[in-house]
Design an enzyme around this catalytic site. Sequence first.
Site, PDB file in Angstrom:
ATOM      1  CG  PHE A  93      -2.232  -1.022   1.356  1.00 28.93           C
ATOM      2  CD1 PHE A  93      -2.912  -1.207  -0.007  1.00 28.93           C
ATOM      3  CD2 PHE A  93      -1.742  -2.264   1.872  1.00 28.93           C
ATOM      4  CE1 PHE A  93      -3.785  -2.497  -0.214  1.00 28.93           C
ATOM      5  CE2 PHE A  93      -2.636  -3.340   1.824  1.00 28.93           C
ATOM      6  CZ  PHE A  93      -3.729  -3.395   0.886  1.00 28.93           C
TER       7      PHE A  93
ATOM      8  CG  ASP B 206      -7.385   3.614   7.882  1.00 30.74           C
ATOM      9  OD1 ASP B 206      -6.816   2.762   8.604  1.00 30.74           O
ATOM     10  OD2 ASP B 206      -8.002   3.639   6.781  1.00 30.74           O
TER      11      ASP B 206
HETATM   12  C1  GRE Z   1      -6.550   0.601   5.900  1.00 32.42           C
HETATM   13  O1  GRE Z   1      -6.019   0.045   6.983  1.00 32.42           O
HETATM   14  O2  GRE Z   1      -7.668   0.873   5.938  1.00 32.42           O
HETATM   15  C2  GRE Z   1      -5.786   0.859   4.607  1.00 32.42           C
HETATM   16  C3  GRE Z   1      -4.576   0.107   4.438  1.00 32.42           C
HETATM   17  C4  GRE Z   1      -4.035   0.271   3.485  1.00 32.42           C
HETATM   18  C5  GRE Z   1      -4.184   1.415   2.512  1.00 32.42           C
HETATM   19  C6  GRE Z   1      -5.194   1.986   2.689  1.00 32.42           C
HETATM   20  C7  GRE Z   1      -6.115   2.019   3.736  1.00 32.42           C
HETATM   21  O3  GRE Z   1      -4.637  -1.038   5.482  1.00 32.42           O
HETATM   22  O4  GRE Z   1      -7.244   2.715   4.006  1.00 32.42           O
HETATM   23 ZN    ZN Z   2      -7.548   0.856   8.480  1.00 30.33          ZN
END
Ligand code: GRE
Ligand code: ZN
Length: 327
Positions: free
Chosen positions: A23, A286
Amino acid sequence: MQGKIAFEEHMAIEETLGGSRHFAGESGRWDEFTRELLDVGERRIEAMERCGVDFALLSLNAPAVQGILDTDEAIAVARKANDKIAEAAAKFPHRYAGLAALPMQDPDAASAELTRCVNDLGFKGAMVNGFTQKGEPDSAIYYDIPEYRSFWATVSELDVPFYLHPRMQIPAQAGNYEGHGWLMAAPWGFAVETSIHALRLCGSGLFDDYPNLRIAVGHLGENIPFALWRLDARMRFSPRGYRGKRPLGEYFVEHFHITTSGFFNDPAFKCTVEVMGTDRMYFSADYPFERMEDAARWYDATPTIADSDRLKIGRTNAIRLFGLDLE
Ligand code: GRE
Ligand code: ZN
């Protein structure tokens, strides 16, 4: 606003960290993510203080335990992660508590770990990263199936919230995303995957069997609030396989609790509040996948709610949801 409480705030242990690497993409932020995910100490608290967040429920990154094929390994990794969260909460009891990672590969082991976390370690609930894989990579087990009823009985007995967090669809079951990696991940696929799982729970009769279950979802409800009217409207005509006793929308509005994690936008927030009311809405960031500053700056200033609701959604609703020992 000072005194916010946030509860989609992620950490990692060495064993789960790699699952988030994807990510960071080409953003060049991987080193920063690594540092932020592994820190459950003072640096994170400094970021919280800068943003007016005074308490956070920590949870593991994704998919972490849900992506482990071997059940014994999943049990061990969940335990290790939860112990790490417990250690941070013991060291900073006015800043942190935990949401338990659970080895859903084995419903009895998941029940046992949740019970240990809540009763022995003071955790406030669970956070599970969507379906679980088990045994082979091409597997995806959803928790509406009968094998998980005993697990839900434990959640109901402990009376703690269960946060259903996104994960990415497994490639073998996602042919229609082929060649569009972006579509499969956080920009869209996360919400598709998580909303399907949430709707499966609603349609399985789960909430008839356990009327006190409380499910939290992030990202302003993973697109469901916007779609709720149409779901009910069309299901009057084709309720094939639907096993709830009541219309789906009633379960969603009564049993689901929605956070602002990763979705800092006035029109979407306004729609969600109109559908859910202000009693089941909550601030969250988040972190570290979102900057806490972005979450807080938007939330503190959004003109879509009155200041009394800002306090409610930013703090007091969370105190009630989790029974936190805060004012
Ligand atoms: C999340 O934990 O919601 C998350 C990820 C990785 C990328 C985007 C994201 O774990 O919102
Ligand atoms: Zn998350």
